[in-house]
Write a protein that holds these residues in place. Structure first.
Motif, short mmCIF file in Angstrom:
data_model
loop_
_atom_site.label_atom_id
_atom_site.label_comp_id
_atom_site.label_asym_id
_atom_site.label_seq_id
_atom_site.Cartn_x
_atom_site.Cartn_y
_atom_site.Cartn_z
N ILE A 69 0.84 -1.20 0.00
CA ILE A 69 0.00 0.00 0.00
C ILE A 69 0.87 1.25 0.00
O ILE A 69 0.68 2.17 -0.81
N ASN A 70 1.87 1.29 0.88
CA ASN A 70 2.74 2.46 0.97
C ASN A 70 3.61 2.62 -0.27
O ASN A 70 3.87 3.75 -0.72
N TYR A 71 4.04 1.49 -0.83
CA TYR A 71 4.89 1.55 -2.03
C TYR A 71 4.13 2.14 -3.21
O TYR A 71 4.62 3.05 -3.90
N THR A 72 2.93 1.66 -3.47
CA THR A 72 2.17 2.21 -4.60
C THR A 72 1.76 3.66 -4.34
O THR A 72 1.68 4.45 -5.28
N ASP A 73 1.54 4.02 -3.07
CA ASP A 73 1.29 5.43 -2.75
C ASP A 73 2.49 6.29 -3.15
O ASP A 73 2.34 7.38 -3.72
N GLU A 74 3.70 5.81 -2.85
CA GLU A 74 4.90 6.56 -3.19
C GLU A 74 5.09 6.67 -4.71
O GLU A 74 5.45 7.73 -5.22
N LEU A 75 4.85 5.57 -5.41
CA LEU A 75 4.99 5.60 -6.86
C LEU A 75 3.97 6.56 -7.48
O LEU A 75 4.28 7.28 -8.43
N LYS A 76 2.77 6.55 -6.94
CA LYS A 76 1.74 7.47 -7.42
C LYS A 76 2.17 8.91 -7.19
O LYS A 76 2.00 9.78 -8.06
N ALA A 136 12.59 5.64 -8.69
CA ALA A 136 11.70 6.09 -7.62
C ALA A 136 11.87 5.22 -6.38
O ALA A 136 11.90 5.71 -5.25
N GLY A 137 12.01 3.91 -6.58
CA GLY A 137 12.15 3.00 -5.45
C GLY A 137 13.47 3.13 -4.73
O GLY A 137 13.55 2.89 -3.52
N GLN A 138 14.53 3.50 -5.46
CA GLN A 138 15.83 3.65 -4.80
C GLN A 138 15.84 4.80 -3.82
O GLN A 138 16.66 4.82 -2.90
N GLY A 139 14.93 5.73 -3.98
CA GLY A 139 14.85 6.85 -3.05
C GLY A 139 13.90 6.60 -1.89
O GLY A 139 13.67 7.50 -1.07
N SER A 140 13.37 5.38 -1.79
CA SER A 140 12.38 5.07 -0.75
C SER A 140 13.04 4.51 0.50
O SER A 140 14.06 3.82 0.43
N ALA A 141 12.42 4.79 1.63
CA ALA A 141 12.87 4.21 2.90
C ALA A 141 12.15 2.89 3.19
O ALA A 141 12.44 2.23 4.19
N LEU A 142 11.23 2.50 2.34
CA LEU A 142 10.49 1.26 2.54
C LEU A 142 11.38 0.05 2.30
O LEU A 142 12.32 0.10 1.50
N TYR A 143 11.05 -1.05 2.99
CA TYR A 143 11.81 -2.29 2.79
C TYR A 143 10.88 -3.48 2.89
O TYR A 143 10.01 -3.53 3.77
N GLN A 144 11.05 -4.41 1.97
CA GLN A 144 10.31 -5.67 2.00
C GLN A 144 11.23 -6.76 1.46
O GLN A 144 11.72 -6.68 0.34
#
Length: 329
Positions: A69-76, A136-144
């Motif tokens: 959910i958070n990942y697609t929010d960030e991509l959006k 975009a994902g490389q700049g994210s703090a999310l991890y899975q």
């Protein structure tokens, strides 16, 4: 295997009372996909008809879903055309239906491209799009963690080998040994958030342009070049499952115009194509051998199953192992 859990109109209407979307006018099961139950929902709100996709997760546990959910929010938020989940009246995205984690997302305009007639332009577009997703994902703090990564593959090939005929078991064991040993040499491959399942049926085109990239439920942190290999192994095939050089070059060069390959990625490319083929061979074999291993008997009784041929990826793995000409520029 596509898995469908039967839903009635009453089931869906009861779920929709939690939202402010409108009135259900029709619904239909979606026959694509492998691990989740999906329905199209047509909903009318004050004379305006909108289509949504309802997803019930047959395998993924609920505690893994906030990441998606958070990942697609960030991509959006980065301006990319992805379906982020609809929130209910209380601002909550993740729901439960039939004791399964459930999400509703807005349906995008467009159609899946024809797998038998993928064009150079479509391959270029998806190469560009995948590179933008990676940046975009490389700049994210999310991890899975990759739930279908190396340790999972090791466990699954050990579990499957005794159940296969001797030729398949030997083929699997030999190739996994070679892949897992060879991959140890690559310890500096760039990592980040990846889609993990960017097949052509997870992309929509509208008027010749990508309108949406969907189904991020295999997304995780892993090698970016592996994600590209998964994509190329689907988008750039001949009818004999070999790589079409023109489409493969168009896709990878379009990607490289957005994100440049490292020298280590170039060296690892043939191995990543093998790893991608091996991973999806294992996944499809599991649906044949253990199709309902993670479901109770009550859920099994309500399933409709569609199986995909695992031998396509076995043959793809054989071809990629013998293909030493695949290169990245």
């Amino acid at each position: 295997m596509s898995v469908y859990t039967h839903l009635t109109q009453q089931d869906i209407e009861q779920l929709l009372t939690r939202y402010d979307l409108g009135d259900l006018t029709s619904f239909k099961g979606i026959e694509s996909g492998v691990e989740n139950t999906n329905y199209f929902l047509d909903i009318d709100k004050k004379g305006h008809l909108q289509r949504y996709v309802l997803t019930l997760f047959e395998y993924l546990p609920a505690d893994t879903l906030p990441f998606f959910i958070n990942y697609t929010d960030e991509l959006k938020s980065s301006g990319l055309p992805v379906p982020n989940p609809v929130r209910d009246k209380n601002g909550i995205a993740l729901q439960s239906l039939k004791d399964k984690p459930t999400l509703i997302v807005q349906c995008f305009a467009g159609q899946h491209p024809d797998a038998r007639n993928l064009s150079l332009d479509q391959c270029q577009q998806i190469g560009t799009m995948l590179a933008k997703i990676h940046i975009a994902g490389q700049g994210s703090a999310l991890y899975q963690e990759n739930q279908r990564g190396l340790s999972w593959l090791d466990d699954q090939q050990k579990r499957l080998s005794p159940l296969l005929d001797q030729d398949d078991a030997s083929f699997m064991t030999e190739h996994w040994k070679n892949i897992s040993n060879a991959i140890k040499a690559f310890d500096k491959l760039p990592k980040g958030l990846i889609h993990g399942d960017l097949f052509h049926n997870n992309v929509l085109f509208d008027q010749g342009k990508i309108s949406a990239v969907i189904d991020f439920y295999q997304a995780c942190n892993d090698w970016l070049i592996y994600d590209l290999a998964v994509t190329v192994n689907d988008w750039c095939l001949t009818n004999k499952l070999e790589l079409d050089n023109q489409r493969s070059q168009a896709l990878t060069e379009a990607y490289a115009q957005v994100r440049t390959f490292t020298e280590e990625e170039k060296k690892a490319w043939p191995l990543m194509l093998q790893l991608a083929a091996f991973r999806f061979w294992i996944s499809r074999l599991i649906t044949f051998v253990y199709p309902e291993s993670q479901m109770d008997q009550e859920h099994q009784a309500n399933l409709v199953r569609h199986f995909l041929d695992p031998n396509e990826f076995k043959e793809m793995l054989r071809l990629r192992t013998n293909d030493f000409a695949s290169k990245l520029q």
